[in-house]
Design an enzyme around this catalytic site. Structure first.
Site, PDB file in Angstrom:
ATOM      1  N   ILE A  48       0.811  -1.232   0.000  1.00 11.08           N
ATOM      2  CA  ILE A  48       0.000   0.000   0.000  1.00 11.08           C
ATOM      3  C   ILE A  48       0.834   1.267   0.000  1.00 11.08           C
ATOM      4  O   ILE A  48       0.300   2.362  -0.151  1.00 11.08           O
ATOM      5  CB  ILE A  48      -0.993   0.046   1.193  1.00 11.08           C
ATOM      6  N   GLY A  49       2.129   1.154   0.160  1.00  9.14           N
ATOM      7  CA  GLY A  49       2.909   2.389   0.132  1.00  9.14           C
ATOM      8  C   GLY A  49       4.317   2.179   0.619  1.00  9.14           C
ATOM      9  O   GLY A  49       4.736   1.063   0.935  1.00  9.14           O
ATOM     10  N   GLU A  50       5.044   3.273   0.666  1.00 11.12           N
ATOM     11  CA  GLU A  50       6.430   3.235   1.098  1.00 11.12           C
ATOM     12  C   GLU A  50       6.679   4.421   2.002  1.00 11.12           C
ATOM     13  O   GLU A  50       6.522   5.568   1.594  1.00 11.12           O
ATOM     14  CB  GLU A  50       7.355   3.296  -0.125  1.00 11.12           C
ATOM     15  N   THR A  52       9.134   6.646   4.920  1.00 13.80           N
ATOM     16  CA  THR A  52      10.493   7.180   4.858  1.00 13.80           C
ATOM     17  C   THR A  52      11.519   6.059   4.980  1.00 13.80           C
ATOM     18  O   THR A  52      12.550   6.070   4.342  1.00 13.80           O
ATOM     19  CB  THR A  52      10.714   8.187   6.015  1.00 13.80           C
ATOM     20  N   VAL A  56       5.314  -0.656   3.082  1.00 17.04           N
ATOM     21  CA  VAL A  56       4.137  -0.946   3.907  1.00 17.04           C
ATOM     22  C   VAL A  56       3.162  -1.841   3.140  1.00 17.04           C
ATOM     23  O   VAL A  56       2.858  -1.584   1.974  1.00 17.04           O
ATOM     24  CB  VAL A  56       3.414   0.367   4.321  1.00 17.04           C
ATOM     25  N   ASP A 166       8.361  15.470   9.811  1.00 16.17           N
ATOM     26  CA  ASP A 166       8.082  15.080   8.422  1.00 16.17           C
ATOM     27  C   ASP A 166       6.578  15.111   8.155  1.00 16.17           C
ATOM     28  O   ASP A 166       6.043  14.201   7.518  1.00 16.17           O
ATOM     29  CB  ASP A 166       8.652  13.693   8.115  1.00 16.17           C
TER      30      ASP A 166
END
Length: 365
Positions: A48-50, A52, A56, A166
């Site tokens: 579902i994503g990346e 820092t 994920v 962040d």
């Protein structure tokens, strides 16, 4: 036939060095993972994503059937254990419990020493994907609902002496029940009194405060609050407020929007390490009102308070929560009344698009 009769190969004996007395001692197979569960107890559903510092996945806990987010800790160049950034994230998140902070449930491990995963509470959306894919933008009442939740999470962080460092739309997650959670603590740091020097190379460029761009080494919670101003403006304008292509361009965009800083409005400005490297344009005006001509006086006051050049004068999360902007019409909608959206992140292979490119730029430090 002979092969079939062979017993299952025994795992190699793991031996650890004794701290006292010298020599080694064997670790029984059942104790190899310590008190951590195995990642094999989780079924990976899709990426579902990346973040820092790690990829994920959406996953299912086969023991409880719960859907979770499984974040693989990056170990690219590590030979001596877990990267310091991941240790910070784990240490911080294990202490934090707040409805608007993503929850770290546990740490699980794979077969190898470098296979470590964080099991997080699952959120169906991240705001960056939503902004790229929404048919109609968030209404002002919905924007207020989102920002209020971010501010509550930040107030909790800052009261616990933690700077996120962040904040950006891609690090804000939202559940299908409208609950917004601050995520990705790979750059977060605990801070004390007096403030210790930290590297200024933090916060994604579009959300980076001017004191960081000018090389300050003393970081305060004000860097998070500047980022909140950028996020609020982005949600209101339906596009990034300060999409700089370089640090010089970023500073120039800030000056165009807010005017040229000086010692009167920002004591200590001229002594910042990188000030002498830039020739700032002479721009005496604050153009926020021209950028948001439809925004109420209270809304403009809040944005101006978040965009104070001097970090000491910048709004705190507590200040913002008391803002009259959230008490005037349109009133913030309740989280459970937020609309639900298709789960864009769960598409296994999303086509490349201008939206994806824009989101990539938005996410890069």
């Amino acid at each position: 036939m002979a092969e079939a009769a062979c017993p299952e190969q025994e795992p190699e004996v793991l031996r650890l060095k004794r701290l006292r007395g010298g020599g080694f001692f064997p670790v029984p197979p059942e104790d190899r993972l310590g008190r951590c569960r195995s990642v094999k107890e989780f079924e990976k559903l899709n990426r579902i994503g990346e973040g820092t510092y790690g990829i994920v996945y959406r996953a299912r806990d086969t023991q409880t059937d719960e859907i979770v987010a499984l974040k693989k800790v990056r170990m690219d160049k590590e030979k001596d254990g877990i990267p310091i950034s991941s240790l910070r994230e784990i240490t911080l998140l294990l202490k934090l419990r707040h409805p608007n902070i993503v929850e770290l449930k546990e740490v699980v491990v794979g077969n190898h020493l470098e296979s470590i995963f964080l099991v997080m509470g699952y959120c169906e959306q991240d705001l960056a994907s939503l902004l790229e894919n929404m048919q109609t933008p968030f209404s002002e009442a919905q924007v207020k609902c989102i920002i209020l939740q971010v501010l509550k999470g930040l107030q909790y962080l800052h009261e616990n002496f933690i700077i996120h460092r962040d904040l950006k739309v891609s690090n804000l997650l939202m559940t299908d029940k409208g609950c917004v959670k601050i995520a990705d603590f790979g750059l977060a740091r605990a801070h004390g009194v007096p403030l210790k020097p930290m590297t200024p190379k933090v916060v994604t460029l579009w959300y980076r405060a001017p004191e960081l761009l000018l090389g300050t080494t003393t970081q305060t919670t004000g860097i998070d609050m500047w980022a909140v101003g950028c996020i609020l403006a982005e949600l209101l304008a339906h596009k990034p407020l300060l999409p700089g292509s370089s640090e010089i361009h970023q500073i120039d965009l800030i000056v165009q929007l807010l005017g040229t800083p000086n010692e009167n409005i920002w004591p200590g400005f001229s002594k910042l390490p990188l000030v002498s490297q830039y020739t700032l344009r002479k721009q005496p005006y604050n153009n926020l009102k021209h950028k948001f001509p439809w925004l109420s006086e209270a809304g403009l006051r809040l944005l101006n308070f978040l965009f104070m050049y001097d970090p000491k004068k910048r709004a705190t999360a507590g200040d913002c929560l008391e803002s009259s902007y959230f008490k005037e019409k349109p009133l913030p909608c309740e989280p459970e009344l937020m609309p639900t959206f298709p789960h864009h992140r769960n598409k296994r292979a999303a086509p490349a698009s201008a939206g994806a490119e824009s989101q990539g730029k938005r996410s890069k430090p």
